[in-house]
Design a protein around this motif. Structure first.
Motif, short mmCIF file in Angstrom:
data_model
loop_
_atom_site.label_atom_id
_atom_site.label_comp_id
_atom_site.label_asym_id
_atom_site.label_seq_id
_atom_site.Cartn_x
_atom_site.Cartn_y
_atom_site.Cartn_z
N ALA A 80 8.11 39.48 -3.88
CA ALA A 80 9.53 39.20 -4.15
C ALA A 80 10.40 40.06 -3.25
CB ALA A 80 9.84 39.48 -5.62
N ARG A 81 9.99 41.31 -3.06
CA ARG A 81 10.76 42.20 -2.17
C ARG A 81 10.73 41.71 -0.73
NH1 ARG A 81 8.44 47.60 -5.07
NH2 ARG A 81 10.15 47.91 -6.53
N GLN A 82 9.58 41.19 -0.30
CA GLN A 82 9.50 40.67 1.08
C GLN A 82 10.40 39.45 1.25
OE1 GLN A 82 5.36 40.11 2.44
NE2 GLN A 82 4.81 41.65 0.93
N VAL A 83 10.45 38.61 0.22
CA VAL A 83 11.33 37.43 0.31
C VAL A 83 12.79 37.89 0.38
CG1 VAL A 83 12.14 35.35 -0.88
CG2 VAL A 83 9.70 35.89 -0.85
N ARG A 84 13.11 38.88 -0.44
CA ARG A 84 14.50 39.39 -0.41
C ARG A 84 14.87 39.87 0.98
NH1 ARG A 84 17.92 40.76 -4.90
NH2 ARG A 84 18.32 38.67 -4.30
N ALA A 85 13.92 40.59 1.64
CA ALA A 85 14.20 41.13 2.96
C ALA A 85 14.32 40.02 4.00
CB ALA A 85 13.10 42.11 3.36
N ARG A 86 13.49 38.99 3.84
CA ARG A 86 13.41 37.95 4.86
C ARG A 86 14.42 36.83 4.63
NH1 ARG A 86 7.62 35.54 6.89
NH2 ARG A 86 8.53 34.17 8.46
N ALA A 87 14.76 36.59 3.38
CA ALA A 87 15.70 35.52 3.02
C ALA A 87 16.66 36.06 1.97
CB ALA A 87 14.93 34.31 2.47
N PRO A 88 17.67 36.84 2.41
CA PRO A 88 18.54 37.52 1.45
C PRO A 88 19.27 36.57 0.51
CG PRO A 88 18.94 38.30 3.70
CD PRO A 88 18.02 37.12 3.81
N GLU A 89 19.38 35.30 0.90
CA GLU A 89 20.09 34.34 0.05
C GLU A 89 19.22 33.84 -1.11
OE1 GLU A 89 18.92 33.85 2.99
OE2 GLU A 89 17.81 31.95 3.01
N ALA A 90 17.94 34.18 -1.09
CA ALA A 90 17.05 33.74 -2.17
C ALA A 90 17.50 34.34 -3.50
CB ALA A 90 15.62 34.15 -1.86
N GLN A 91 17.23 33.60 -4.55
CA GLN A 91 17.58 34.05 -5.90
C GLN A 91 16.32 34.64 -6.55
OE1 GLN A 91 19.82 32.04 -9.56
NE2 GLN A 91 18.18 30.74 -8.81
N LEU A 92 16.41 35.90 -6.99
CA LEU A 92 15.24 36.56 -7.59
C LEU A 92 15.39 36.61 -9.11
CD1 LEU A 92 14.58 37.22 -4.68
CD2 LEU A 92 14.17 39.58 -5.33
N VAL A 93 14.44 36.00 -9.79
CA VAL A 93 14.48 35.93 -11.25
C VAL A 93 13.29 36.70 -11.81
CG1 VAL A 93 14.41 34.38 -13.26
CG2 VAL A 93 15.54 33.64 -11.14
N PHE A 94 13.56 37.57 -12.77
CA PHE A 94 12.51 38.37 -13.40
C PHE A 94 12.26 37.82 -14.80
CE2 PHE A 94 10.75 42.00 -15.69
CZ PHE A 94 9.86 42.54 -14.77
N LEU A 95 11.01 37.47 -15.08
CA LEU A 95 10.66 37.01 -16.43
C LEU A 95 10.15 38.23 -17.20
CD1 LEU A 95 10.59 34.32 -18.05
CD2 LEU A 95 8.15 34.22 -17.55
N ALA A 96 10.84 38.57 -18.28
CA ALA A 96 10.53 39.78 -19.04
C ALA A 96 9.95 39.42 -20.40
CB ALA A 96 11.81 40.60 -19.23
N PRO A 97 9.06 40.26 -20.91
CA PRO A 97 8.54 40.02 -22.27
C PRO A 97 9.56 40.50 -23.30
CG PRO A 97 7.60 42.03 -21.38
CD PRO A 97 8.48 41.47 -20.29
#
Ligand SMILES: Nc1nc2c(ncn2[C@@H]2O[C@H](COP(=O)(O)OP(=O)(O)O)[C@@H](O)[C@H]2O)c(=O)[nH]1
Ligand SMILES: Nc1ncnc2c1ncn2[C@@H]1O[C@H](COP(=O)(O)OP(=O)(O)O)[C@@H](O)[C@H]1O
Length: 199
Positions: free
Chosen positions: A109-126
């Motif tokens: 996820a961190r690599q995607v953020r660095a490579r495609a800053p426009e990507a949306q990062l969603v965290f699924l939490a318990p």
């Protein structure tokens, strides 16, 4: 990067056993049109997993080749195996103007953020740590030692949730799936002025 901003790329991450696979399967059951990347992995298939459907199960040498030929958008080692997102299918999907969903771990996820800053990062939490432990044990797909290893990684992953754009709590599969579908199709918040181009 590209002249026209492609459709939205969404990354779903979260600790092992939180229910990522279950929630994504529910999303696809309700919305078969949602496109989900099929990762390459050096992990062995679990019973019932189908090559090319759940993962592309590859040898270590084949994974090396994917890295060397820049065939992966991102990749990471996780609990002794390597996992990566084949780049070309993601590019092809986004080029159609429709969203793409990746279900990957934190380093990826961190690599995607660095490579495609426009990507949306969603965290699924318990809903709680105890619930995470019980889901991982309840799945019964790994021996106790592997579960322990995954729980140690899970603790660090939970600590990273602040890096994500959105946190979805997987209290109820149907509810979490609904929330994820809403995020996939929600218009991107940036860049300024409608977001039609990056220059
Ligand atoms: N970085 C990265 N992580 C991946 C990829 N595919 C799967 N993963 C992650 O690898 C971890 C282990 O996956 P898996 O062995 O299938 O176990 P499970 O997700 O606990 O059922 C999970 O956190 C997945 O989200 C990928 O292409 N790249
Ligand atoms: N909202 C939920 N409530 C109760 N159990 C759940 C929920 N979501 C998933 N589970 C169960 O938790 C276990 C782990 O889910 P899984 O999708 O394999 O997790 P992940 O892909 O994140 O490792 C499975 O046995 C699944 O049925």
């Amino acid at each position: 990067m590209a002249a026209a901003t492609p459709a939205r790329l969404t990354v779903l991450s979260g600790p092992s056993g939180v229910g990522k696979g279950t929630v994504v399967a529910e999303v696809r059951r309700r919305h078969p049109e949602v496109w989900v990347s099929v990762s390459a992995t050096t992990r062995r298939p679990r019973p019932g997993e189908v090559d090319g459907v759940h993962y592309h199960f590859v040898s270590a040498a084949e994974f090396d080749r994917l890295i060397a030929t820049e065939g992966l958008l991102e990749w990471a080692e996780y609990a002794g195996n390597r996992y990566g997102t084949p780049l070309a299918p993601v590019q092809a999907q986004l080029a159609t103007g429709r969203p793409a969903l990746l279900e990957i771990e934190l380093q990826g996820a961190r690599q995607v953020r660095a490579r495609a800053p426009e990507a949306q990062l969603v965290f699924l939490a318990p809903p709680s740590w105890a619930e995470l432990v019980s889901r991982l044990a309840g799945r019964g797909s790994e021996p106790a030692a592997v579960q322990e290893r995954r729980l140690a990684i899970a603790q660090a992953e939970l600590d990273s949730s602040g890096e994500f754009d959105v946190v979805v709590v997987n209290d109820d599969v149907a509810r979490a799936a609904d929330e994820l579908v809403g995020l996939l199709t929600a218009p991107s918040p940036g860049p300024p002025a409608g977001g039609s181009a990056h220059e």
